[in-house]
Design an enzyme around this catalytic site. Structure first.
Site, mmCIF file in Angstrom:
data_model
loop_
_atom_site.group_PDB
_atom_site.id
_atom_site.type_symbol
_atom_site.label_atom_id
_atom_site.label_comp_id
_atom_site.label_asym_id
_atom_site.label_seq_id
_atom_site.Cartn_x
_atom_site.Cartn_y
_atom_site.Cartn_z
ATOM 1 N N HIS A 232 1.217 -5.520 1.289
ATOM 2 C CA HIS A 232 0.617 -4.352 1.921
ATOM 3 C C HIS A 232 -0.859 -4.627 2.132
ATOM 4 O O HIS A 232 -1.545 -5.093 1.247
ATOM 5 C CB HIS A 232 0.782 -3.110 1.025
ATOM 6 C CG HIS A 232 2.182 -2.607 0.996
ATOM 7 N ND1 HIS A 232 2.769 -1.996 2.060
ATOM 8 C CD2 HIS A 232 3.111 -2.642 0.007
ATOM 9 C CE1 HIS A 232 4.014 -1.668 1.751
ATOM 10 N NE2 HIS A 232 4.250 -2.052 0.517
ATOM 11 N N CYS B 130 0.211 -4.899 7.309
ATOM 12 C CA CYS B 130 -0.383 -3.954 8.243
ATOM 13 C C CYS B 130 -1.818 -4.398 8.504
ATOM 14 O O CYS B 130 -2.512 -4.805 7.581
ATOM 15 C CB CYS B 130 -0.421 -2.545 7.645
ATOM 16 S SG CYS B 130 1.200 -2.002 7.105
#
Lengths: 280, 499
Positions: free
Chosen positions: A115, A157
């Site tokens: 992440h 991301c």
């Protein structure tokens, strides 16, 4: 490197293991791979099929396989350990398999997933590595000539923010999404109950399955993998620091290992009548 | 990278045999002369070579030695008569018409540190030839450029220049026997005897350069990653040159290496092909079979294919017993070891005759060649390391330098300065030892685990952490301080008012 813990981050471990598998298939031995997995999915109590990690739904492909050698596992995957591996500032008691013993002729591939956000990547849910720290670590590697060329791939991301700050020469970087975009996961498997892979890595894996050790495919083809229509996010890449033209760089320069070989044409003439020396 | 300025001094003695003195000497013998040459690698590395030559004529004993029948005998006879310190060279000039050197050969290089050079008529011609010989026997511009390859921009170096082993404090050598077909062949190799007899002398000679450790292993069912092609004409199997790069990787996974040492590993593999793929030959680029049946990969090691002869009678019982001819194998492996270190004779001009080093593996001047290159490489590495360490410390102002890191840095600086000084005096051995110490100290300082920049907070992060804690607390404190000050000022005014 997989930086995420917890069962619902299964897909990050599957991402990492599929890149590991491709790289081994194309010829790189375990002694030349440092694999860092932040959590154990294969033997996780929530895994309905223990000792497996699947990358395709309906359990088509088990990327955990028979000979996975994890060098840094579970809580050993920290920002500090990762930077220590890269820069070489490792305590002397560390075994050979946990070190990056590269020199100025090594091409290094770094794949990170987990992440992330604008300028950072989250490790283990408790700490982060920033893009500045990563760029500094690469510069330290360059100063000691610990790499010839470096390919950095990140699937998180806002992944492109991680390569914005690089300033050392001979680095090429790919990311799964631009700043402001999220990288999405690919497909859930209903039996296992989690998403199995991220889209970018899924299409990269499909691309890599077509490569074999003598393949001549170059990096421009890798840049085309996962267009927006399939990936929803826009993959990005950075080649301005790289000395060679990406068209001329073979995929196997980083993902596989093709060595330079010379035919031995000389022999040393030995006198066979020599008596054996006493071993010291 | 910091500019490297090194002066490499080679003490040379040029001894004129009877009848070889050129007519145009500037001074009568003996006299000294110095020839300096700049080997510029780039703007940031300047290496100058300085050949300090002492010209003299032969002594009576040397004259007697030069009267021998062949160059080799002359060289052997001259050996006890001369200076054999590391790095020095002795050239004996023989008359142009001398028969000591064979026809068409102008220079004979012995296996120690001397050469026999044919006079060239004038002093200038002789000096040109002497310069060539000196370069072959000590260092050339390309060998220095290869040693400094870290500092040369990529475009200027030939792609081969970085293929020699980097200077290291030690190397691990592993001999492996690969037997993919134990059902057909039982292979016996007396590796311990071979190592004692053939490898140890070479490693002993190289022990000046680095520490070596030798292991051996036998791997069964280890196959090459490539399927050889069957060639009907020669009824043998062939491995083409372009499939060779793919051979190494599948094997490497099984080779293993010592867990304890971090030295570079050199692997020498002996492959005995399966019964079904025998005999197996390696083809070079032109399609001809390679006489040694071996190939090597720079900075990795070498592989040799050992073919087993077909049994005399087709009914021979399997497995066949194979006794490996270790001498033949070691001839190839040791040649590969030389090539991996960069000791090859390909750049030597054709009019030179070089004596084979024999069982010692390498000639004394080849050892010097390695030492020159490694010393220069070490000095360049140390200066790069220390400079980048200084830059790191500049960037992170509050990094803590432990005492032992500081003492290693001081030691590295002192050693590298000593190495440069010794090089400029011509003491190659001392310079090499100093450069090794410098590298050890600088690497220990640079790679100290405490220097991780992650552990030291930049100042702006400190502000970011402490201000949210202290600012809210500081507001009432400051306000009450202001109130106290105002009240005390009012109280001071009041007594005047009351008066």
């Amino acid at each position: 490197v997989c930086t995420s813990r917890f069962w619902f981050n299964y897909r990050h471990v599957a991402n990492t293991l599929s890149v590991y598998r491709s790289v081994k298939r194309l010829g790189i031995p375990d002694s030349h791979i440092v694999l860092m997995l932040a959590d154990d999915m294969a033997c996780n109590p929530r895994n309905p099929k223990p000792a497996t990690v699947f990358s395709h739904k309906n359990m088509e492909l088990n990327v955990y396989g028979d000979d996975v050698e994890v060098d840094y596992r579970s809580y050993e995957v920290t920002v500090e350990n990762f930077l220590r591996v890269l820069t070489g500032r490792i305590p002397p008691s560390t075994p050979r398999s946990k070190r990056l013993l590269s020199d100025d002729r090594s091409n290094i591939l770094i794949y990170m997933t987990g992440h992330g956000g604008n300028g950072f990547l989250k490790f283990q849910d408790s700490e982060e590595i920033t893009n500045v720290e990563l760029a500094d670590a690469f510069e330290q590697m360059w100063q000691k000539r610990r790499y010839n060329e470096l390919l950095f791939i990140i699937d998180t991301c806002q992944g492109a923010s991680m390569y914005e700050r690089f300033y050392s020469p001979n680095i090429m970087a790919l990311a799964s999404s631009q700043v402001g975009e999220d990288s999405l996961s690919h497909q859930p498997d209903l039996a296992i109950g989690v998403h199995l892979m991220d889209r970018y890595t899924f299409y990269v894996l499909e691309f890599l399955e077509e490569i074999h050790p003598a393949s001549q495919t170059n990096m421009n083809d890798l840049f085309q993998v996962c267009p927006k229509s399939l990936c929803v996010s826009t993959p990005g890449h950075r080649t301005d620091l790289f000395r060679r033209d990406p068209q001329k760089v073979l995929i196997t320069d980083f993902f596989g290992s093709v060595r330079k070989v010379e035919i031995t044409t000389e022999t040393l003439s030995l006198d066979r009548g020599v008596a054996a020396f006493e071993s010291k | 990278a910091a500019p490297v300025q090194v002066q490499l001094v080679v003490p040379m003695a040029v001894v004129f045999g009877p009848g070889s003195v050129p007519g145009d000497l500037p001074k009568p013998l003996p006299f000294r002369d110095v020839q300096e040459m700049e080997i510029s690698v780039n703007l940031r590395a300047s290496v100058t070579s300085r050949y300090e030559m002492r010209y003299r004529s032969t002594t009576a004993r040397e004259e007697a030695a030069l009267a021998a029948a062949t160059a080799r005998e002359a060289d052997a006879a001259l050996h006890p008569l001369r200076d054999t310190t590391l790095g020095s060279l002795t050239m004996y000039v023989v008359p142009e018409t001398s028969s000591l050197l064979p026809q068409g050969i102008n220079v004979y290089v012995g296996k120690h540190r001397s050469a026999l050079v044919r006079a060239g008529g004038s002093l200038a011609a002789l000096q040109a030839r002497l310069r060539e010989v000196a370069q072959v026997m000590s260092f050339t511009a390309s060998s220095i450029a290869a040693a400094l390859s870290d500092r040369v921009p990529d475009g200027q170096l030939s792609p081969d220049a970085r293929r020699y082993l980097k200077s290291s404090l030690g190397y691990e050598i592993t001999f492996s026997l690969l037997n993919p077909d134990p059902k057909s062949h039982t292979v016996d190799w007396d590796i311990e005897g071979a190592v004692n007899r053939y490898v140890k002398p070479v490693l002993d000679k190289l022990s000046l350069v680095a520490n070596f450790s030798v292991d051996s292993q036998i791997l069964y069912y280890a196959v090459l990653g490539v399927t050889p092609r069957y060639d009907k004409e020669s009824s043998s199997f062939l491995l083409s040159a372009h499939s060779l790069p793919h051979v190494i990787n599948p094997v490497e996974a099984r080779l293993g290496s010592s867990a304890a040492s971090l030295y570079p590993v050199l692997n020498f593999l002996l492959y005995v092909p399966e019964r079904s793929h025998s005999p197996l030959y390696i083809q070079d680029k032109d399609g001809a079979p390679v006489s040694t049946n071996a190939f090597h990969s720079p900075r990795w090691g070498g592989i040799m294919v050992y073919n087993v002869e077909a049994p005399a009678s087709p009914q021979a019982s399997l497995p066949l017993h194979v006794d490996v001819d270790m001498a033949r194998v070691m001839e190839v492996f040791l040649a590969q070891l030389r090539l991996l270190f960069g000791l090859s004779w390909e750049e030597v001009p054709s009019e030179f005759l070089l004596e084979s080093p024999g069982n010692e593996g390498l000639a004394d001047w080849e050892l010097d060649h390695l030492l020159w290159a490694h010393t220069v490489e070490n000095i360049a590495t140390v200066s790069t390391t220390l400079t980048s360490l200084a830059q790191l410390l500049d960037k992170i102002g509050n990094i803590v330098i432990k005492d032992d890191v500081a003492s290693e840095v001081y030691r590295a600086v002192a050693s590298v300065q000593s190495a440069v000084t010794k090089l400029s005096l011509g003491h190659l051995h001392a310079a090499f030892q100093a450069s090794k110490e410098a590298v050890t100290s600088s690497e220990r300082a640079f790679f100290d685990p405490s220097l991780l920049h992650l552990l030291y907070f930049p100042d702006d992060q400190k502000f970011a952490i402490y201000i949210p804690l202290f600012l809210p607390m500081a507001v009432p404190i400051l306000l009450s301080l202001a109130k106290i000050v105002r009240e005390s000022r009012q109280r001071k005014k009041e007594p005047t008012k009351m008066d």
